[in-house]
Scaffold this motif. Structure first.
Motif, PDB file in Angstrom:
ATOM      1  N   PRO A 185     -81.487 -57.489  32.087  1.00 53.44           N
ATOM      2  CA  PRO A 185     -81.605 -57.935  33.492  1.00 53.44           C
ATOM      3  C   PRO A 185     -80.227 -58.038  34.235  1.00 53.44           C
ATOM      4  O   PRO A 185     -79.166 -58.469  33.547  1.00 53.44           O
ATOM      5  CB  PRO A 185     -82.199 -59.197  33.710  1.00 53.44           C
ATOM      6  CG  PRO A 185     -82.389 -59.579  32.086  1.00 53.44           C
ATOM      7  CD  PRO A 185     -81.962 -58.423  31.242  1.00 53.44           C
ATOM      8  N   TYR A 210     -90.476 -58.030  26.815  1.00 54.88           N
ATOM      9  CA  TYR A 210     -89.541 -56.795  26.550  1.00 54.88           C
ATOM     10  C   TYR A 210     -90.511 -55.682  25.993  1.00 54.88           C
ATOM     11  O   TYR A 210     -91.565 -55.625  25.817  1.00 54.88           O
ATOM     12  CB  TYR A 210     -88.463 -56.962  25.519  1.00 54.88           C
ATOM     13  CG  TYR A 210     -88.991 -57.151  24.171  1.00 54.88           C
ATOM     14  CD1 TYR A 210     -89.440 -56.035  23.217  1.00 54.88           C
ATOM     15  CD2 TYR A 210     -89.479 -58.532  23.500  1.00 54.88           C
ATOM     16  CE1 TYR A 210     -89.927 -56.339  21.974  1.00 54.88           C
ATOM     17  CE2 TYR A 210     -89.876 -58.466  22.299  1.00 54.88           C
ATOM     18  CZ  TYR A 210     -90.165 -57.624  21.528  1.00 54.88           C
ATOM     19  OH  TYR A 210     -90.672 -57.610  20.285  1.00 54.88           O
ATOM     20  N   ASN A 241     -86.827 -58.653  30.594  1.00 64.19           N
ATOM     21  CA  ASN A 241     -86.578 -59.600  31.652  1.00 64.19           C
ATOM     22  C   ASN A 241     -87.136 -60.910  31.235  1.00 64.19           C
ATOM     23  O   ASN A 241     -88.165 -61.231  30.719  1.00 64.19           O
ATOM     24  CB  ASN A 241     -87.056 -58.944  32.889  1.00 64.19           C
ATOM     25  CG  ASN A 241     -88.565 -58.513  32.814  1.00 64.19           C
ATOM     26  OD1 ASN A 241     -89.517 -59.497  32.907  1.00 64.19           O
ATOM     27  ND2 ASN A 241     -88.725 -57.150  33.005  1.00 64.19           N
ATOM     28  N   SER A 242     -86.553 -61.564  32.125  1.00 67.58           N
ATOM     29  CA  SER A 242     -86.863 -63.058  31.992  1.00 67.58           C
ATOM     30  C   SER A 242     -88.201 -63.384  32.514  1.00 67.58           C
ATOM     31  O   SER A 242     -88.681 -63.153  33.585  1.00 67.58           O
ATOM     32  CB  SER A 242     -85.711 -64.142  32.489  1.00 67.58           C
ATOM     33  OG  SER A 242     -86.002 -65.522  32.488  1.00 67.58           O
TER      34      SER A 242
END
Length: 170
Positions: free
Chosen positions: A82, A141, A161-162
């Protein structure tokens, strides 16, 4: 006990004599190092192969070893973290060194689903990164794995990404 050659055996011999290098029971596969390599290539992807790559990544985080983390990536791999451009080559190890320098001391990868399509595997999962006992990041992921010439598997494309909430803009 000797057995008569089969048509497949004779076809393989004829292809070698004719200068054709078609792999068969009596011909060598170019680049193969042993029969074990050939067996591993035929077996396909095992969930344990992919879990072992995740375990190596987790060990690298715990040992603060960016080289160990980067070892799960194959030649030509691309990392898409990211907030960053696509990273390749040495930039992958440098990225993970930056993560470690930021204080990450451990992590966990959880394999959610896995598909195999020939020499390509697609993994979906969840991850967590920690600083000490505190969760610093949690997310999801996708990794596309490529089978290597030795029959093993390595990351080829890695994007994550978070799932943690972001701060509202000021």
């Amino acid at each position: 006990m000797l057995t008569a050659p089969t048509l497949t055996d004779l076809g393989a011999v004829r292809s070698v004599v004719a200068g054709k290098r078609r792999p068969g029971p009596l011909t060598a596969v170019p680049g193969a190092r042993s029969l074990d390599v050939l067996r591993r290539r035929r077996q396909g992807m095992a969930r344990s192969d992919i879990e072992a790559l995740g375990a190596t990544m987790e060990q690298g985080l715990e040992k603060a070893d960016a080289t160990l983390i980067a070892s799960v990536y194959g030649p030509g791999a691309r990392l898409m973290p990211p907030g960053s451009d696509v990273l390749t080559g040495e930039a992958i190890e440098q990225y993970w060194q930056g993560v470690l320098n930021a204080g990450i001391t451990g992590g966990r990868m959880e394999l959610v689903s896995l598909e195999e399509h020939g020499d390509v595997g697609i993994e979906e999962g969840r991850y967590e990164m920690r600083i000490g006992d505190q969760v610093a990041d949690r997310g999801k992921y996708v990794v596309v794995h490529h089978r290597q010439p030795d029959g093993g598997w390595r990351f080829h494309l890695d994007i994550f990404n978070s799932s943690m909430p972001t701060a509202a803009p000021a």
